[in-house]
Scaffold this active site. Structure first.
Site, PDB file in Angstrom:
ATOM      1  N   ASP A  65     -32.230 -49.168 -20.174  1.00 37.02           N
ATOM      2  CA  ASP A  65     -31.515 -48.459 -19.313  1.00 37.02           C
ATOM      3  C   ASP A  65     -31.228 -47.236 -19.921  1.00 37.02           C
ATOM      4  OD1 ASP A  65     -29.781 -49.893 -20.807  1.00 37.02           O
ATOM      5  OD2 ASP A  65     -28.135 -49.075 -19.815  1.00 37.02           O
TER       6      ASP A  65
ATOM      7  N   GLY B 210     -34.863 -62.591 -32.302  1.00 33.49           N
ATOM      8  CA  GLY B 210     -33.969 -62.044 -31.575  1.00 33.49           C
ATOM      9  C   GLY B 210     -33.111 -62.759 -30.698  1.00 33.49           C
ATOM     10  N   GLN B 211     -32.039 -62.232 -29.928  1.00 34.15           N
ATOM     11  CA  GLN B 211     -31.186 -62.914 -28.994  1.00 34.15           C
ATOM     12  C   GLN B 211     -31.988 -63.439 -27.650  1.00 34.15           C
ATOM     13  OE1 GLN B 211     -27.483 -61.197 -28.109  1.00 34.15           O
ATOM     14  NE2 GLN B 211     -28.396 -59.139 -27.624  1.00 34.15           N
TER      15      GLN B 211
ATOM     16  N   TYR C 208     -32.975 -43.021 -29.660  1.00 37.47           N
ATOM     17  CA  TYR C 208     -33.230 -44.466 -29.147  1.00 37.47           C
ATOM     18  C   TYR C 208     -33.860 -44.205 -27.950  1.00 37.47           C
ATOM     19  CZ  TYR C 208     -32.754 -49.070 -27.459  1.00 37.47           C
ATOM     20  OH  TYR C 208     -32.895 -50.081 -26.581  1.00 37.47           O
TER      21      TYR C 208
END
Length: 305
Positions: A112, A22-23, A138
């Site tokens: 968040d 992943g980033q 999500y």
């Protein structure tokens, strides 16, 4: 579990990084590179195979497990919530149990989107003590994952962040917000972007630096805690896009639209700015730089695409 004096801060030697393609993980590879770093990507460990998680972590005998793996296709999760809960909730719980069995600290990343942002003032920021109220599948799956981690990990740190973008990009999303805006700009515009959602875009390089400092200092925080870590400041997605174009020297027609006009399947928080105050007060770590400075740094690092 490995025997350890509970009054003595352990020396971090061996770190297991999950979600290694992943980033965020790309930057964590750099900031945690001075440890004995072991990485696992999806190809190495299928997190939907809960029975495989414990033995895989046990074989590595880590001092710290850093979990960046997540199902982050926010809109698709509305159609297929089981896929989101499999990784974000159930796998998080299995990782927590395995970390406890290995005597390892678990660092787990959240979002968040556990907040709804309703009724928040423009100048307000959510603290770690504010009551979560996710609006999407999500967000619910990530909050449930937080509860699993804190319930089953003997030592853990949940790091909530916001609006991530990194040089590597996110394979599952086909890039990140910055790259999406630049790709749309190349088509000539106009570009229509939501203007009524406030957040703090966060450069993964800065989040990775803060995470490395947390592990290095082992600050005087309770190691079943939550910390918010984002870049400083706040903006809307529309104004973020405007800054991207200006910093890139592009003149692009940009149109503000409402969340309702955008019509995404998943509801987003209208305000999800996170407070970094606890990071500075309890952990003694200076909050990351302003999001505008971080963006310009990102743009200077991105390869030609």
């Amino acid at each position: 579990m490995k025997p350890r004096d509970p009054h003595q801060q352990p020396a971090t030697k061996r770190v297991l990084l999950l979600g290694a393609n992943g980033q965020l993980a790309a930057d964590l590879r750099r900031t945690l590179g001075h440890y004995e770093l072991v990485t696992m990507a999806r190809e190495d460990l299928d997190l939907t195979d809960l029975a495989a998680i414990g033995p895989a972590i046990e074989r590595q005998s880590p001092d710290v497990v850093v979990n960046t793996a997540a199902y982050n296709l926010v809109d698709k999760a509305e159609e297929d919530p089981l896929a989101a809960f499999a990784v974000n909730t159930h796998a998080a719980g299995a990782i927590a149990r395995a970390s406890t069995a290995a005597g390892a600290l678990l660092v787990h990343f959240s979002t968040d989107y556990v907040f709804d942002g309703q009724g928040a003032a423009v100048d307000a920021a959510f603290s770690e003590e504010d009551l979560p109220s996710p609006q999407s599948q999500y967000g619910i799956s990530k909050l449930a994952g937080e509860y699993q981690v804190r319930a089953y990990a003997a030592e853990c740190l949940v790091i909530r962040t916001c609006g991530l973008y990194g040089v590597k990009g996110s394979r599952g999303k086909g890039g990140n917000f910055v790259e999406t805006m630049l790709r749309l700009a190349a088509k000539g515009g106009p570009v229509r972007v939501v203007a009524d959602q406030r957040c703090t875009p966060t450069f993964t390089a800065d989040l990775a630096e803060a995470t490395a400092r947390l592990l290095a200092t082992r600050p005087d925080v309770h190691w079943k805690d939550i910390l918010h870590v984002t870049n400083a400041g706040r903006t809307t997605w529309h104004d973020f896009a405007k800054e991207i174009f200006e910093a890139s020297g592009l003149e692009v027609p940009l149109e503000p639209i409402s969340t309702e006009e955008f019509g995404a399947p998943a509801r987003r928080p209208v305000h999800s700015v996170l407070s970094n105050e606890k990071l500075a007060r309890l952990a003694g770590i200076a909050p990351p730089r302003d999001w505008r400075d971080a963006l310009r740094d990102y743009l200077s690092q991105r390869p030609n695409r």
